[in-house]
Write a protein that holds these residues in place. Structure first.
Motif, mmCIF file in Angstrom:
data_model
loop_
_atom_site.group_PDB
_atom_site.id
_atom_site.type_symbol
_atom_site.label_atom_id
_atom_site.label_comp_id
_atom_site.label_asym_id
_atom_site.label_seq_id
_atom_site.Cartn_x
_atom_site.Cartn_y
_atom_site.Cartn_z
ATOM 1 N N LEU A 118 -28.861 -16.226 -1.928
ATOM 2 C CA LEU A 118 -27.695 -17.104 -1.876
ATOM 3 C C LEU A 118 -28.056 -18.404 -2.582
ATOM 4 C CD1 LEU A 118 -26.436 -16.784 1.829
ATOM 5 C CD2 LEU A 118 -25.306 -15.898 -0.203
ATOM 6 N N ASP A 150 -27.723 -24.440 -2.157
ATOM 7 C CA ASP A 150 -26.860 -25.394 -1.469
ATOM 8 C C ASP A 150 -26.099 -24.723 -0.326
ATOM 9 O OD1 ASP A 150 -25.439 -23.909 -3.301
ATOM 10 O OD2 ASP A 150 -24.043 -25.508 -3.809
ATOM 11 N N ASN A 151 -25.804 -23.408 -0.486
ATOM 12 C CA ASN A 151 -25.179 -22.668 0.616
ATOM 13 C C ASN A 151 -26.119 -22.580 1.813
ATOM 14 O OD1 ASN A 151 -23.205 -22.257 -1.261
ATOM 15 N ND2 ASN A 151 -23.017 -20.055 -0.944
ATOM 16 N N LYS A 165 -26.046 -25.819 3.688
ATOM 17 C CA LYS A 165 -24.806 -25.984 4.452
ATOM 18 C C LYS A 165 -24.843 -25.182 5.750
ATOM 19 C CE LYS A 165 -21.890 -26.871 0.414
ATOM 20 N NZ LYS A 165 -20.876 -26.288 -0.503
#
Length: 446
Positions: free
Chosen positions: A297, A300-301, A304
């Motif tokens: 992934l 930045d995901n 988060k």
């Protein structure tokens, strides 16, 4: 459109590197008043696509995109112009110049390659800074997806303590470090242990068709639902958080739960649009859900989702200089280690040698200047190091003979240099055929 973007980046990068490398020979040749007859991007076998003579030099673009060249008067090179060499030496010819001037001319190409790489890394440090996940942030250990890695004893959940006795600060540096290592120290269930890697570990990785050694552990995120899937309650983007009442933090925990419940319909909780939703999952007799989930992934995901902290460092112009220089030195050392492995048959690293398709494949499908410059810098280092190899027909071969001349005070005969150039050319053709043949074999095998 994706092919056009990849091909554009590929051709622009190679053209830039070839032209600058040849300018590295051209400029000192001109400074030492040596005649340059041709300056070509790509090879003009029989004919050229474009050419124009300016002064004493013909500039052009050939049709065969296997490199480029400058033809310097009075030099035994790939043109094999023996007729010129049979005439008396002229003051403007390469062979008439002092050995130290000839050495500078021959080293000019690789010098430009290394300078270019350092300049790119300095520019990238200034423009983009550093974005990374610290290895210390990987609290729950690594994810092992490669069977070759499992065979050597690394397991999902292991925390990497050191590689060959060295701490690895950034997670993204682990793959290369481990693939080239002899030992890896891990912390498993609170206990440190050392894993010895086999000499042919690289070969085992390549045999599996996957270069990845370790991955970040990520959640089970639904990325695609085929039409044949029995789980229509799921939606793309769903994150499975629990299965049959058991919390599911990572995707690597899912197979065991599915195996224990194959052929059944089980309750689950998914995160959808930041809300928890109850669904029923149908597990088939093969312990599969019939949906696709990714191995990776975007970082930045991951931040988060609260899994990993992304560290970011920005540099001013003068701060970027030592950072870029350090990165360049690390990349040169890294490529040197890779070459050593390739020329050591027992490692099996030669299986990973690739040609033009392998280079083309590393460019992204979408245009990214950051990726473009990063790849170009790496290719510049590769071109520089490869050209320094002491093989006749490469710059390193010419340098070797020049150093012999300067030390012994005896110049090799033109006939010897002709034979050496021919032998080196045959060797290079063999290497090109091997590398591109490897590409073809891997494409067929895939």
């Amino acid at each position: 459109m994706d092919i056009v973007i990849k091909l554009s980046q590929f051709l622009l990068s190679l053209s830039l590197l070839i032209v600058l490398h040849e300018f590295g020979h051209f400029i000192p040749a001109k400074l030492f008043k040596t005649r340059v007859e041709k300056f070509y991007l790509f090879f003009d076998v029989k004919f050229s696509l474009l050419k124009k003579k300016i002064g004493e030099t013909e500039y052009g673009i050939g049709w065969l995109p296997l490199g480029g060249y400058v033809k310097i008067s009075g030099m035994i090179d790939e043109s094999m112009d023996t007729e010129q060499m049979s005439l008396p030496p002229q003051p403007w010819e390469f062979r008439s110049k002092p050995a130290w001037q000839r050495l500078i001319i021959m080293l000019g190409g690789v010098t430009v390659n290394f300078i270019l790489a350092f300049l790119i890394y300095i520019g990238m440090a200034f423009a983009y800074g550093d974005l990374y996940i610290s290895n210390d942030e990987v609290k729950d250990g690594i994810w092992v997806t490669n069977p070759a890695v499992e065979k050597i004893g690394l397991k999902t959940g292991d925390k990497i303590v050191s590689v060959d006795g060295q701490k690895i600060a950034h997670f993204h540096d682990l793959n290369e470090a481990i693939s080239m290592a002899k030992t890896v120290e891990v912390n498993r269930n609170g206990q440190n242990q050392t894993i010895n890697l086999p000499v042919n570990f690289i070969s085992q990785l390549l045999d599996e068709g996957k270069r990845s050694v370790v991955e970040l552990r990520i959640p089970f995120v639904v990325s695609d639902i085929p039409a044949s899937s029995q789980n229509k309650e799921l939606k793309v983007g769903d994150i499975v958080q629990s299965v049959n009442g058991k919390a599911l933090q990572y995707a690597d925990q899912m197979p065991a739960e599915l195996e224990a419940n194959k052929g059944k319909t089980i309750p689950a909780i998914v995160l959808r649009d930041e809300k928890q939703v109850a669904v029923n999952l149908k597990v088939n007799d093969s312990a599969k859900l019939g949906v696709v989930y990714p191995w990776k992934l975007p970082v930045d995901n991951l931040e988060k989702l609260g899994l990993y902290k992304i560290s970011e460092e920005k540099y001013g112009f003068f701060q970027a200089i030592p950072v870029g220089l350090s990165h360049g030195k690390e990349q040169i050392a890294s490529y040197g280690r890779q070459l050593k492995a390739i020329f050591t048959p027992s490692t099996g690293a030669y299986k990973g040698v690739g040609g033009f398709k392998a280079i083309y494949d590393i460019f992204p499908h979408s245009w990214s200047w950051e990726a473009f410059w990063n790849i170009t810098a790496l290719l510049s280092i590769m071109l520089g190091v490869m050209n320094l190899l002491p093989i006749p027909a490469l710059d390193g071969g010419h340098v070797l003979f020049l150093l012999y001349e300067m030390i012994s005070r005896r110049k090799p005969s033109d006939k010897f240099l002709e034979y050496a150039q021919l032998a080196g050319f045959i060797m290079l053709i063999g290497l090109v055929l091997f590398a591109n043949g490897n590409d073809i074999y891997k494409a067929i095998a895939k």
